[in-house]
Design a protein around this motif. Sequence first.
Motif, PDB file in Angstrom:
ATOM      1  N   TYR A  13      31.199  34.012  65.711  1.00  0.00           N
ATOM      2  CA  TYR A  13      30.703  32.646  65.742  1.00  0.00           C
ATOM      3  C   TYR A  13      29.950  32.320  67.028  1.00  0.00           C
ATOM      4  O   TYR A  13      28.975  31.572  67.014  1.00  0.00           O
ATOM      5  CB  TYR A  13      31.853  31.665  65.554  1.00  0.00           C
ATOM      6  N   LYS A  35      33.695  26.600  65.585  1.00  0.00           N
ATOM      7  CA  LYS A  35      34.353  27.668  64.833  1.00  0.00           C
ATOM      8  C   LYS A  35      34.852  28.750  65.783  1.00  0.00           C
ATOM      9  O   LYS A  35      35.925  29.327  65.595  1.00  0.00           O
ATOM     10  CB  LYS A  35      33.371  28.269  63.825  1.00  0.00           C
ATOM     11  N   SER A  42      36.819  28.715  58.553  1.00  0.00           N
ATOM     12  CA  SER A  42      35.765  29.715  58.457  1.00  0.00           C
ATOM     13  C   SER A  42      34.726  29.284  57.441  1.00  0.00           C
ATOM     14  O   SER A  42      35.049  28.662  56.435  1.00  0.00           O
ATOM     15  CB  SER A  42      36.364  31.053  58.042  1.00  0.00           C
TER      16      SER A  42
END
Length: 668
Positions: A13, A35, A42
């Motif tokens: 991420y 995230k 997710s």
Amino acid sequence: MVNPARSQYVVDYQRVADTYFQHKEYYAAAQYYQKALDLIPSPTTETAVPFGKAPSGKMQRKRSDYEKIIFRLAESLRLYKDYLNAEKWYAIAKGFSDKQYQSAAFWHPVCLRANQKFREALSGFGQYLASSPADDNLKKRANLEIADCRFAIRELDYPRLYRLTKLAGRLNSAGSNYAPVWINNQLYFTSSRPIDVDGKKEYLSSDEDSKVRIAKKESPYVNAIYQLSGEPSQATNEVKKLTLLKDMEQAAPTFNPAGNRMYFTAWQNKGEKDKHAIYTSQRDDKGEWSAPVIAGGMVNAAGFNSIQPCLTKDGRYLVFSSDRPGGFGKYDLWYAPVNGDGTFGHPLNMGAAVNTAEDEEAASWLSAVGKLVFSSNGRTGMGGFDFYETTGSFATNTWKSPVNKGNPFNSSKDDMYFTATDDAGNAGFISSDRESLCCLELFKIEQTSLAVSGQLTDCVTGKPLQGVTVRLTDSLDKTELGKMVTAQNGTYHFALTTRRPLLMVASKTKYFSKSIFIDPVHNATDTLVNPSICLDTYQVNKPVIVKDVYYEFDKSELTASSKTVLDKLVKTMADNPNIRVEIGAHTDNKGTEAYNLELSLRRAESCVQYLVSQGIDAERLTSRGYGESMPIAPNTLDNGKDNPDGRSKNRRTEFKVTRDDILSAKGG
């Protein structure tokens, strides 16, 4: 079945977020930084980066990665104009010891200011400056932000009288909605609302990691010009998109008086090298707009940006904002004369009176009142872009110092693009992100007023006074707000546009001026009706008895009640700085003549000393004792008996105006 081609990929991420950040996709960047901190679930996405083999459990991150994520999350949120959430992350980032994050100590109070926490922001900017920051630009901005916070606190205490209403219906759809233009009872505006992209994808690569390649849908948020069908205040209004240029974004139109020629800003949004330019289009008899053409080199300087055109109502000048050379800062306001054939003359910078080292944008010209309204982030204001107005002349290119339009015309965020619906500019539409986490929205704005009215009379006769000059000033900054002279009926009337405390002064030749303090802040109605105000007449060198001034028996000390009476004289002296006064004291004939003369002088001096102690300039005052020499009633009756009533009248204090032509005074 597991796709073997996908099994060697996992989502990192942080690297995805970094790529979005580099491409100024700040909303997406913020999502992925969160995230990376395991703040949101997710994603279900095609977006992936090569990562070798998938690690077991959560990816372990170094302290440096953690600090970078926190700081860039704060940056992304701020650049997306989500100051509410950016504030929280900057509060963490400003505690990092790494010098590359020092600016968090500046941006944190910026977010506090945007969130209307002005006093906390003041403290934050003070701490930032006390830390001896290395960034000179941010130091300058911090000082401006401090001035902004102080100005905003005053404005919140005394708001201007405007009514704001956010437009309903489809006018404020998804994305930004801004740059309203009112022409021939029709509203045009710009919107970045999403459009259908037919599943097309755009690929973003990372400058920091050549292996990162993100597949995402093309941005559905595209700036375009829209036309409203119907009344702006109706929730059922419909909007129509104008089809002008393909593959280019368009914004901020302006029109000639007939409404059949339009100038607007267009750009391709393909990176830093893409420049904004001003285009023009002509509407035919069928209502169709011609293929736009670029407005030419006088308005569009090669290699630089020209944006936000504004055509004056007479069609003689085009005002625009540009970062071309020859300016005072980033974006400056310029104007170019419009020739008879539609071409443009040499553009002129509007000068240091208007432009600052920061940005001046989105001008609107009110020809009926000779005012230019524009937005700037380089002057003292509420914060962000604020509206300012100035008066001046295009013919001579001279302009007065711009004045901030105050709260609630302005807010602690960005306020831009004013279009008037009346000649005086008392009503219209603006765009502002004051109620949004990210985007400009459209508002209707109307100036309201507070009425102050009453009547001036003669205190003795009770008759109306004609020819009284009544002035209304702001009691805080002494700005004159209004002036009028009463007619035969003695009435006055003002329509106020502020709730700041006011001072009203009524003056007439050979009458004592009188001032009245007015506090509209706590007034719940639209009208302040003052009772009749009377003025006292005077003649130079004609004494007037000051009633109820008493002294201790056989002494010169004033009683407490006498000081209260003299306070009225203090006010009269303060309201009439052009006069000089003699205070005279008199006695009856008890005692010797010499003693009474000396006692009366001490009593007159006591009055003068009290007036001086209350702030009246001693040079405007003289004291004189008359003793028993000027009785106004007999001390004894005709039969030789004592006359207490007569003696009481003779024991008096008087004042008289000795001059009323003083042009200036040191005080009081």
